[in-house]
Design a protein around this motif. Sequence first.
Motif, PDB file in Angstrom:
ATOM      1  N   PRO A 403      40.783  31.816  31.757  1.00  0.00           N
ATOM      2  CA  PRO A 403      42.363  31.902  32.241  1.00  0.00           C
ATOM      3  C   PRO A 403      43.065  33.119  31.785  1.00  0.00           C
ATOM      4  O   PRO A 403      44.219  33.490  32.375  1.00  0.00           O
ATOM      5  CB  PRO A 403      42.618  30.678  30.917  1.00  0.00           C
ATOM      6  CG  PRO A 403      41.830  30.742  29.956  1.00  0.00           C
ATOM      7  CD  PRO A 403      40.488  31.071  30.706  1.00  0.00           C
ATOM      8  N   VAL A 404      42.430  34.285  31.158  1.00  0.00           N
ATOM      9  CA  VAL A 404      42.987  35.474  30.801  1.00  0.00           C
ATOM     10  C   VAL A 404      42.790  36.337  31.930  1.00  0.00           C
ATOM     11  O   VAL A 404      41.525  36.576  32.108  1.00  0.00           O
ATOM     12  CB  VAL A 404      42.697  35.852  29.418  1.00  0.00           C
ATOM     13  CG1 VAL A 404      43.265  37.258  29.288  1.00  0.00           C
ATOM     14  CG2 VAL A 404      43.002  34.816  28.200  1.00  0.00           C
ATOM     15  N   TYR A 405      43.605  37.043  32.720  1.00  0.00           N
ATOM     16  CA  TYR A 405      43.355  37.655  33.646  1.00  0.00           C
ATOM     17  C   TYR A 405      42.539  38.936  33.401  1.00  0.00           C
ATOM     18  O   TYR A 405      41.689  39.345  34.033  1.00  0.00           O
ATOM     19  CB  TYR A 405      44.589  38.006  34.603  1.00  0.00           C
ATOM     20  CG  TYR A 405      44.423  38.851  35.762  1.00  0.00           C
ATOM     21  CD1 TYR A 405      44.025  38.162  37.135  1.00  0.00           C
ATOM     22  CD2 TYR A 405      44.296  40.338  35.926  1.00  0.00           C
ATOM     23  CE1 TYR A 405      43.916  38.901  38.171  1.00  0.00           C
ATOM     24  CE2 TYR A 405      43.994  40.995  37.084  1.00  0.00           C
ATOM     25  CZ  TYR A 405      43.722  40.136  38.244  1.00  0.00           C
ATOM     26  OH  TYR A 405      43.413  41.034  39.231  1.00  0.00           O
ATOM     27  N   GLY A 406      42.858  39.613  32.302  1.00  0.00           N
ATOM     28  CA  GLY A 406      42.321  41.093  31.830  1.00  0.00           C
ATOM     29  C   GLY A 406      42.880  41.164  30.219  1.00  0.00           C
ATOM     30  O   GLY A 406      43.856  41.748  30.263  1.00  0.00           O
ATOM     31  N   MET A 407      41.975  41.371  29.697  1.00  0.00           N
ATOM     32  CA  MET A 407      41.972  41.646  28.213  1.00  0.00           C
ATOM     33  C   MET A 407      40.960  42.159  27.748  1.00  0.00           C
ATOM     34  O   MET A 407      39.736  41.523  27.900  1.00  0.00           O
ATOM     35  CB  MET A 407      42.521  40.389  27.535  1.00  0.00           C
ATOM     36  CG  MET A 407      43.296  40.807  26.243  1.00  0.00           C
ATOM     37  SD  MET A 407      44.409  42.014  26.332  1.00  0.00           S
ATOM     38  CE  MET A 407      44.130  42.647  24.535  1.00  0.00           C
ATOM     39  N   GLU A 408      40.726  43.090  26.753  1.00  0.00           N
ATOM     40  CA  GLU A 408      39.598  43.511  26.177  1.00  0.00           C
ATOM     41  C   GLU A 408      39.386  43.357  24.657  1.00  0.00           C
ATOM     42  O   GLU A 408      40.349  43.430  23.901  1.00  0.00           O
ATOM     43  CB  GLU A 408      39.764  45.048  26.544  1.00  0.00           C
ATOM     44  CG  GLU A 408      40.793  45.894  25.464  1.00  0.00           C
ATOM     45  CD  GLU A 408      42.126  45.917  26.137  1.00  0.00           C
ATOM     46  OE1 GLU A 408      43.029  46.248  25.371  1.00  0.00           O
ATOM     47  OE2 GLU A 408      42.299  45.170  27.292  1.00  0.00           O
ATOM     48  N   TYR A 409      38.064  43.224  24.245  1.00  0.00           N
ATOM     49  CA  TYR A 409      37.777  43.520  22.948  1.00  0.00           C
ATOM     50  C   TYR A 409      36.396  43.972  22.786  1.00  0.00           C
ATOM     51  O   TYR A 409      35.752  44.260  23.832  1.00  0.00           O
ATOM     52  CB  TYR A 409      37.707  41.915  22.609  1.00  0.00           C
ATOM     53  CG  TYR A 409      39.087  41.256  22.388  1.00  0.00           C
ATOM     54  CD1 TYR A 409      40.182  41.366  21.506  1.00  0.00           C
ATOM     55  CD2 TYR A 409      39.254  40.400  23.542  1.00  0.00           C
ATOM     56  CE1 TYR A 409      41.359  40.677  21.791  1.00  0.00           C
ATOM     57  CE2 TYR A 409      40.588  39.780  23.974  1.00  0.00           C
ATOM     58  CZ  TYR A 409      41.714  40.141  23.119  1.00  0.00           C
ATOM     59  OH  TYR A 409      42.979  39.346  23.260  1.00  0.00           O
ATOM     60  N   GLY A 416      40.078  37.567  35.416  1.00  0.00           N
ATOM     61  CA  GLY A 416      40.433  36.514  35.954  1.00  0.00           C
ATOM     62  C   GLY A 416      40.209  36.196  37.415  1.00  0.00           C
ATOM     63  O   GLY A 416      40.082  35.235  37.876  1.00  0.00           O
ATOM     64  N   PRO A 417      40.150  37.336  38.264  1.00  0.00           N
ATOM     65  CA  PRO A 417      39.934  36.784  39.747  1.00  0.00           C
ATOM     66  C   PRO A 417      38.782  35.780  40.192  1.00  0.00           C
ATOM     67  O   PRO A 417      37.651  36.097  39.643  1.00  0.00           O
ATOM     68  CB  PRO A 417      39.920  38.243  40.488  1.00  0.00           C
ATOM     69  CG  PRO A 417      40.189  39.279  39.231  1.00  0.00           C
ATOM     70  CD  PRO A 417      40.250  38.621  38.199  1.00  0.00           C
ATOM     71  N   ARG A 418      39.102  35.145  41.174  1.00  0.00           N
ATOM     72  CA  ARG A 418      38.344  34.293  41.831  1.00  0.00           C
ATOM     73  C   ARG A 418      38.329  33.846  43.432  1.00  0.00           C
ATOM     74  O   ARG A 418      39.473  34.328  43.776  1.00  0.00           O
ATOM     75  CB  ARG A 418      38.528  32.821  41.023  1.00  0.00           C
ATOM     76  CG  ARG A 418      37.889  32.695  39.649  1.00  0.00           C
ATOM     77  CD  ARG A 418      38.145  31.153  38.919  1.00  0.00           C
ATOM     78  NE  ARG A 418      37.833  31.086  37.560  1.00  0.00           N
ATOM     79  CZ  ARG A 418      38.601  30.326  36.878  1.00  0.00           C
ATOM     80  NH1 ARG A 418      39.469  29.376  37.440  1.00  0.00           N
ATOM     81  NH2 ARG A 418      38.373  30.164  35.359  1.00  0.00           N
ATOM     82  N   TYR A 431      38.460  43.547  45.323  1.00  0.00           N
ATOM     83  CA  TYR A 431      38.503  44.885  44.739  1.00  0.00           C
ATOM     84  C   TYR A 431      39.257  44.760  43.238  1.00  0.00           C
ATOM     85  O   TYR A 431      39.266  45.672  42.376  1.00  0.00           O
ATOM     86  CB  TYR A 431      39.287  46.003  45.812  1.00  0.00           C
ATOM     87  CG  TYR A 431      37.994  46.657  46.589  1.00  0.00           C
ATOM     88  CD1 TYR A 431      37.114  47.215  46.432  1.00  0.00           C
ATOM     89  CD2 TYR A 431      38.513  45.884  47.728  1.00  0.00           C
ATOM     90  CE1 TYR A 431      36.227  47.679  47.455  1.00  0.00           C
ATOM     91  CE2 TYR A 431      37.712  46.381  48.885  1.00  0.00           C
ATOM     92  CZ  TYR A 431      36.624  47.063  48.527  1.00  0.00           C
ATOM     93  OH  TYR A 431      35.623  47.536  49.535  1.00  0.00           O
ATOM     94  N   GLY A 432      40.279  43.871  43.284  1.00  0.00           N
ATOM     95  CA  GLY A 432      40.545  43.201  41.933  1.00  0.00           C
ATOM     96  C   GLY A 432      39.903  43.189  40.888  1.00  0.00           C
ATOM     97  O   GLY A 432      40.192  43.288  39.926  1.00  0.00           O
ATOM     98  N   LEU A 433      38.667  42.190  41.116  1.00  0.00           N
ATOM     99  CA  LEU A 433      37.804  42.019  40.172  1.00  0.00           C
ATOM    100  C   LEU A 433      37.077  43.156  39.905  1.00  0.00           C
ATOM    101  O   LEU A 433      36.801  43.284  38.456  1.00  0.00           O
ATOM    102  CB  LEU A 433      36.925  40.925  41.045  1.00  0.00           C
ATOM    103  CG  LEU A 433      35.597  40.561  40.054  1.00  0.00           C
ATOM    104  CD1 LEU A 433      36.026  39.892  38.682  1.00  0.00           C
ATOM    105  CD2 LEU A 433      34.513  39.678  40.764  1.00  0.00           C
TER     106      LEU A 433
END
Length: 827
Positions: A403-409, A416-418, A431-433
């Motif tokens: 569910p989180v489109y883009g987050m880093e740890y 997120g892209p599907r 290209y978004g993915l």
Amino acid sequence: MVVFFRRSSLPILALAILIAHAAIEPVASQAQPRPNNKYGQTDDFRQIDQWLPTPNKYRSASGMPGPEYWQQRADYKIDVRLDDQNQKITGSETIHYHNHAPEPLGFLWIQLDQNIFEPGSDAIATATAPNLSDRASFNTIRSLLARESFEGGFKIHGVTDAEGGPLKYTIVKTMMRIDLPTPLPPGESTTVKIRFDYLINDSKLIHARTGYEFFEKDGNYIYEIAHWYPRVAAFTDYEGWQNKQFLGRGEFTLELGDFEVRITAPEDHIVAATGVLQNGEEVLTETQRERLEKAKTAKEPVFVVTPEEALKNQKDRSKQDKTWVYHAENVRDFAWASSRKFIWDAQGHDQNENPVMAMSYYPNEAEPLWSKYSTHAIIHTLDVYSRYTFDYPYPIAISVNGPVYGMEYPMICFNGPRPEEDKTYTARTKYGLISVIIHEVGHNYFPMIVNSDERQWTWMDEGLNTFLQYLAEQEWEEDYPSKRGEPEDITGYMRSSGQVPIMTNSESILQFGSNAYGKPATALNILRETILGRELFDFAFREYARRWKFKRPTPADFFRTMEDASGVDLDWFWNGWFYSTDHVDLAIRDVKLYQIDSSDPDEEAERKRQEKDKRRPSLSAERNEPLQKRIDLFPGLKDFYNDFDELEVTEDSRKAFQKFVESLNAEEKQLIRRKTNFYVLTFENVGGLVMPIIAEIRYTDGSKQMLEIPAEIWRTNNKTVSKLVITDKELDRIELDPRHQLADTDASNNFYPPRIVPSRFKLYKDKKSSNPMRKANEAKKKSDADKGKESSEEEAAEKKPVAKAETAKPAAASKPAPQPATAEAAE
């Protein structure tokens, strides 16, 4: 001797005079303007050291960590349980805190970032009203109501010391102060234990950096869990305790440490996390372990959990739990994801003799896009980023779809892209993915390892990371459609009224993406390509990354290191790009031509005759031409001046010139006969941001010259400057910034002679869009159907009648298709 010049008439933009500028007193910058006594300008070359922290034993003037640099450390042992029925987290943690500061600490501050979801939190209370209209979707209303009613936030059930004795604590919104019984001396450590729980947010209704996604069709969840445990706030030499409340935009600043985390989840869940799995023999099947071992040396990603197995998992509902144990060393945070829907693929990667397992976790809804690109994008990121910084030091790198489109740890990121339900996808999705995976995996370098303060300076991780993302994208394929990095892509923002300086606190930025991501990335690209050059920039940038690997840099450390390692004073650049809101708009204001006047009276007369012949008569003169003239009616009116030719050269003039020539030496005689052009090019800084002047000069013989003038040409007058170009050729035209490398916001004033810069608009009808892949699939299906119909008709026509029906033989039992070993085979 005196050399005489004459000026030819050329079409010009404006008049200007070539002058010698006297030295002027240094003036102020955008951050602290001080008037220039002569020009009334700001000093764009004023040194910024007066605004930076004074160098000390912790942070040196060169940008290096000082001889007594220190930073705190926090090690964690955490037990956490995921309640899949109630979407709840329950946990207990032991924090072992090391005080490396040169001062005693009477209390610890803990970040309770989940409290952003509490009703009435500052994030909710200070949120401005959304743009509502007379139409609203059901989801919009659901989301608005959910944010007001969700009972989120940490529930703290106990804070104790190592022996279980209670410790006094005070919760201040998204922070918690734990009072220590006695101050913690320098060089000592202490242990605190915290028990907590909280409800997980539904990311569809409350979008955040953490949450769950519910799939109505199969009744399953994907959990992406972040800032899920009480975390020790940063205590630094430059700020003391980090005390900025979490409002949602400013991310995190944390201490490095080791983690041992036990995650209890439903037995049929697959759990991905920061760190290395410690109990694979307990939680993985023998087949899964064999596949993981095979993946270590595979040339393509290998399925550890296949799409078919993931489909089976999401149908079978176990009521049992199992615990996954992960260990991570020298990380500043820990995140994890859990779902029974996960497909899992992996591929080993050798990062300069450091073995890394690149892995991706995603549901069948993400196929076929994710198995094709995700793990490849991880490995590509590690290759490119390591070349510009340092070798990736961790053993794991993970990309998770949820569910989180883009987050880093550390070691793990959420993306997120599907594709769409019919498994097709647009180029934008593809290209978004790739881009979001590059970006989020790249965050391992900034800020997970180069541990900058995201809560204060977003650009120090997002901007630097976006810059490296651009470099990685351009190495993925030719003409990769990068959205940020190219100078011309930021011009719209830089001339907008919503621009604020890059050096603005995260919560106060107006256009967040452009300011914290796009503009600093573009600035670094320009610094690399135009100001320093690739060799100098790459050395300095790599030096910064290596100096501050596993340490905590500030903006001053970055600025000082880039100058220290490149050997170039860049204060004017930091001033303009990071401290001001000026934009780049250089213009060609004027072009003048000067030539040497030989003083030869015959040459001068001939030149004037040619100019007179070329001069077109005025409209009145043309119309007056046929009129009867009085002097023709009365010839006696003529006198000496009617036959006098003012251009006729007299012998006295020739003798005087000859005498002048005879007084010259051989060199001087050559000079007065030299046919050299002296072009004075005058440039104007319309936008206010000083930059190098890059201009292409084309000559009438077809040749061209690239004029590259350092930004320092503006140091005594940052509004208007002139440059002398000496050539034997005749100038035809000039173009400023011909390779679009300066982020010039207005191209219309970049040409001499002026050129019309066209804009275009297209006419269209409203229609529903469809992606090209779906259109191609539909066309192929139609073509196959047409061919099948034709084949059936031909077979029916040729088929002969049978007298006796034969008994059908049972078909041979079909063998199951071999399980694909790689994502490519699965395609």
